[in-house]
Design a protein around this motif. Structure first.
Motif, PDB file in Angstrom:
ATOM      1  N   UNK A 164       0.829  -1.203   0.000  1.00 10.71           N
ATOM      2  CA  UNK A 164       0.000   0.000   0.000  1.00 10.71           C
ATOM      3  C   UNK A 164       0.865   1.256   0.000  1.00 10.71           C
ATOM      4  N   UNK A 165       1.877   1.288   0.863  1.00  8.88           N
ATOM      5  CA  UNK A 165       2.752   2.455   0.925  1.00  8.88           C
ATOM      6  C   UNK A 165       3.486   2.660  -0.395  1.00  8.88           C
ATOM      7  N   UNK A 166       3.904   1.554  -1.005  1.00  6.57           N
ATOM      8  CA  UNK A 166       4.583   1.660  -2.295  1.00  6.57           C
ATOM      9  C   UNK A 166       3.699   2.225  -3.388  1.00  6.57           C
ATOM     10  N   UNK A 167       2.392   2.063  -3.219  1.00  2.40           N
ATOM     11  CA  UNK A 167       1.442   2.610  -4.178  1.00  2.40           C
ATOM     12  C   UNK A 167       0.938   3.988  -3.814  1.00  2.40           C
ATOM     13  N   UNK A 168       1.516   4.586  -2.779  1.00  3.59           N
ATOM     14  CA  UNK A 168       1.146   5.948  -2.401  1.00  3.59           C
ATOM     15  C   UNK A 168       0.042   6.052  -1.371  1.00  3.59           C
ATOM     16  N   UNK A 169      -0.315   4.944  -0.724  1.00  4.50           N
ATOM     17  CA  UNK A 169      -1.381   4.982   0.281  1.00  4.50           C
ATOM     18  C   UNK A 169      -0.792   5.145   1.673  1.00  4.50           C
ATOM     19  N   UNK A 170      -1.541   5.803   2.534  1.00  7.49           N
ATOM     20  CA  UNK A 170      -1.170   5.960   3.931  1.00  7.49           C
ATOM     21  C   UNK A 170      -1.819   4.833   4.728  1.00  7.49           C
ATOM     22  N   UNK A 171      -1.039   4.180   5.584  1.00  2.17           N
ATOM     23  CA  UNK A 171      -1.557   3.100   6.430  1.00  2.17           C
ATOM     24  C   UNK A 171      -1.467   3.526   7.893  1.00  2.17           C
ATOM     25  N   UNK A 172      -2.599   3.478   8.586  1.00  2.00           N
ATOM     26  CA  UNK A 172      -2.670   3.839  10.001  1.00  2.00           C
ATOM     27  C   UNK A 172      -3.031   2.584  10.783  1.00  2.00           C
ATOM     28  N   UNK A 173      -2.235   2.254  11.789  1.00  2.00           N
ATOM     29  CA  UNK A 173      -2.493   1.088  12.629  1.00  2.00           C
ATOM     30  C   UNK A 173      -2.949   1.577  14.000  1.00  2.00           C
ATOM     31  N   UNK A 174      -4.100   1.084  14.459  1.00  2.00           N
ATOM     32  CA  UNK A 174      -4.622   1.434  15.777  1.00  2.00           C
ATOM     33  C   UNK A 174      -4.547   0.186  16.658  1.00  2.00           C
ATOM     34  N   UNK A 175      -3.431   0.006  17.371  1.00  2.00           N
ATOM     35  CA  UNK A 175      -3.215  -1.248  18.120  1.00  2.00           C
ATOM     36  C   UNK A 175      -4.208  -1.494  19.234  1.00  2.00           C
ATOM     37  N   UNK A 176      -4.929  -0.446  19.691  1.00  2.00           N
ATOM     38  CA  UNK A 176      -5.902  -0.681  20.757  1.00  2.00           C
ATOM     39  C   UNK A 176      -7.051  -1.580  20.305  1.00  2.00           C
ATOM     40  N   UNK A 177      -7.174  -1.789  18.978  1.00  2.00           N
ATOM     41  CA  UNK A 177      -8.229  -2.665  18.464  1.00  2.00           C
ATOM     42  C   UNK A 177      -7.698  -4.055  18.106  1.00  2.00           C
ATOM     43  N   UNK A 178      -6.414  -4.308  18.358  1.00  2.00           N
ATOM     44  CA  UNK A 178      -5.836  -5.583  17.952  1.00  2.00           C
ATOM     45  C   UNK A 178      -6.521  -6.760  18.651  1.00  2.00           C
ATOM     46  N   UNK A 179      -6.800  -6.623  19.926  1.00  2.00           N
ATOM     47  CA  UNK A 179      -7.432  -7.730  20.646  1.00  2.00           C
ATOM     48  C   UNK A 179      -8.781  -8.081  20.050  1.00  2.00           C
ATOM     49  N   UNK A 180      -9.591  -7.069  19.717  1.00  2.00           N
ATOM     50  CA  UNK A 180     -10.893  -7.323  19.110  1.00  2.00           C
ATOM     51  C   UNK A 180     -10.743  -7.960  17.735  1.00  2.00           C
ATOM     52  N   UNK A 181      -9.726  -7.548  16.988  1.00  2.00           N
ATOM     53  CA  UNK A 181      -9.507  -8.114  15.659  1.00  2.00           C
ATOM     54  C   UNK A 181      -9.007  -9.554  15.730  1.00  2.00           C
ATOM     55  N   UNK A 182      -8.238  -9.868  16.754  1.00  2.00           N
ATOM     56  CA  UNK A 182      -7.713 -11.227  16.915  1.00  2.00           C
ATOM     57  C   UNK A 182      -8.781 -12.217  17.377  1.00  2.00           C
ATOM     58  N   UNK A 183      -9.766 -11.740  18.116  1.00  2.00           N
ATOM     59  CA  UNK A 183     -10.704 -12.632  18.791  1.00  2.00           C
ATOM     60  C   UNK A 183     -11.330 -13.670  17.863  1.00  2.00           C
ATOM     61  N   UNK A 184     -11.858 -13.273  16.676  1.00  2.00           N
ATOM     62  CA  UNK A 184     -12.472 -14.293  15.808  1.00  2.00           C
ATOM     63  C   UNK A 184     -11.467 -15.264  15.197  1.00  2.00           C
ATOM     64  N   UNK A 185     -10.167 -15.032  15.462  1.00  2.00           N
ATOM     65  CA  UNK A 185      -9.121 -15.869  14.871  1.00  2.00           C
ATOM     66  C   UNK A 185      -8.340 -16.647  15.918  1.00  2.00           C
ATOM     67  N   UNK A 186      -8.835 -16.696  17.146  1.00  2.00           N
ATOM     68  CA  UNK A 186      -8.106 -17.363  18.228  1.00  2.00           C
ATOM     69  C   UNK A 186      -7.874 -18.833  17.909  1.00  2.00           C
ATOM     70  N   UNK A 187      -8.839 -19.460  17.270  1.00  2.00           N
ATOM     71  CA  UNK A 187      -8.729 -20.898  17.000  1.00  2.00           C
ATOM     72  C   UNK A 187      -7.608 -21.237  16.040  1.00  2.00           C
ATOM     73  N   UNK A 188      -7.083 -20.209  15.338  1.00  2.00           N
ATOM     74  CA  UNK A 188      -6.002 -20.458  14.376  1.00  2.00           C
ATOM     75  C   UNK A 188      -4.639 -20.509  15.050  1.00  2.00           C
ATOM     76  N   UNK A 189      -4.586 -20.075  16.304  1.00  2.00           N
ATOM     77  CA  UNK A 189      -3.297 -20.074  17.002  1.00  2.00           C
ATOM     78  C   UNK A 189      -2.330 -19.049  16.465  1.00  2.00           C
ATOM     79  N   UNK A 190      -2.865 -17.967  15.854  1.00  2.00           N
ATOM     80  CA  UNK A 190      -1.999 -16.927  15.294  1.00  2.00           C
ATOM     81  C   UNK A 190      -1.253 -16.234  16.422  1.00  2.00           C
TER      82      UNK A 190
END
Length: 379
Positions: free
Chosen positions: A352-378
């Motif tokens: 994305x950055x190489x194509x000129x896009x800005x990427x913003x990461x909001x780590x306070x939402x990481x736990x909520x984003x991980x929750x549906x993927x817990x079974x994968x052991x990521x």
């Protein structure tokens, strides 16, 4: 840096005034709304007012209900929220009721203001925090969050403080009470001052009568610009994380939610992984497929994705990072960088950055984003 949830609370006359010019404070609300405000105070970690409000109203800023205070203590919280005032000059009256009631207090000021307060009764009653040569609202909020543990902040005035927080896109919510009277005096203080505010319309979350006044709750909707995150970004990313929880379960793919939002805060589309019975469709792909590729709003839009858009995939010729760039979108907000679970060294952000896009990461939402993927052991 994480910030508290900032709630602006105010009552105004029908013609938009906070007060009149008489010697006594104009009471815009009634008993029912005062009790509602007390409940909101009991729910937050800190209450903030500007120095002008402290001087004009001489408030105590207490939780008045003994039951609510007892509930706070039972939940392991202080009996009263932290009381905060902001003063660039440090010119504060040590006799004000603010200092002599309730629990802990804090003053945020400048270097000059901190020097003025040194050795005074105010410095004895409150923690004095200098923000440097000038008042910096973002730095103030970061300090409250990181150093004082404030997750929810109620701002009760005055108009200058509310205006500055809104103009800097730092307010998550506005709770506005409309009182059934007019002031009509142009010398009286207004809630909001002139200047540049966020674009787009606010979202009405709630509207109800409280006694003889009307409470209206609003949230901002317009995304931030470039790399700066604003409250609306957190709102939309929260929705993306909620969408991820709707994904049909899979042992071979992540569960991801995505929302595409125009610059004025209009939602253009949303999607989630494996929706519609397609076992390989990705969230960003599903959302973008619902938008006319010729829609001019895409150029100023933001894509919110609970997981970093993919850089490589086996199921389709174009990964989501490339789909986003090809759609003309140049801003992406995500909660979680893609782990190596399925694709080693995945780096959609670099694509994305190489194509000129800005990427913003909001780590306070990481736990909520991980929750549906817990079974994968990521990791």
């Amino acid at each position: 840096m994480a910030l508290p949830y900032v709630l602006l609370s105010a009552a105004v006359s029908l013609d938009g005034y906070l007060d009149d010019t008489g010697p006594d404070r104009l009471l815009l609300s009634g008993p029912a709304d005062f009790d509602r405000v007390d409940a909101v105070r009991a729910s937050v970690d800190a209450i903030l007012i500007g120095a002008g409000t402290l001087r004009a109203d001489n408030p105590r800023l207490l939780v008045n209900s003994p039951r609510r205070r007892a509930d706070r203590v039972a939940a392991g919280r202080p009996e009263y929220p932290l009381k905060v005032t902001v003063s660039a000059s440090g010119a504060l009256d040590p006799e004000a009721r603010f200092w002599h009631t309730g629990g802990e207090k804090a003053v945020y000021t400048t270097d000059a203001g901190a020097e003025r307060l040194r050795g005074t009764a105010v410095a004895d009653a409150a923690a004095v925090v200098s923000l440097g040569a000038v008042l910096d609202w973002r730095r103030l909020l970061e300090h409250l969050h990181d150093e004082r543990g404030v997750r929810r902040l109620m701002v009760e005035g005055g108009g200058t403080v509310h205006t500055q927080l809104l103009q800097r896109q730092l307010a998550d919510e506005v709770q506005l009470v409309l009182a059934p009277l007019f002031v009509g005096d142009p010398r009286a203080p207004r809630l909001f001052g002139p200047g540049a505010y966020q674009g787009g319309r606010l979202r009405l979350v709630e509207s109800r009568s409280v006694g003889d006044v009307v409470l209206m709750r609003y949230e901002p909707t317009a995304p931030g610009a470039a790399g700066a995150a604003v409250p609306a970004d957190r709102h939309w990313l929260r929705i993306a994380c909620e969408l991820a929880a709707r994904c049909p379960p899979s042992r071979t793919a992540f569960s991801v939610g995505a929302v595409v939002v125009a610059a004025d805060g209009t939602e253009l589309a949303r999607g989630h992984s494996r929706e519609g019975g397609d076992p390989v469709v990705h969230a960003e792909e599903a959302a973008l497929a619902r938008i006319d590729p010729a829609d001019p709003r895409l150029a100023g839009a933001t894509v919110y994705s609970s997981l970093e858009p993919c850089a490589r995939r086996a199921s389709r010729p174009r990964p989501c990072a490339r789909l986003i760039l090809d759609a003309g979108v140049r801003r992406v907000v995500t909660a979680w960088r893609e782990p190596d679970t399925f694709v080693e060294g995945a780096d959609g952000s670099a694509v994305l950055a190489g194509g000129g896009a800005e990427v913003v990461v909001l780590p306070e939402f990481e736990e909520a984003a991980r929750e549906p993927n817990r079974h994968l052991g990521a990791p």
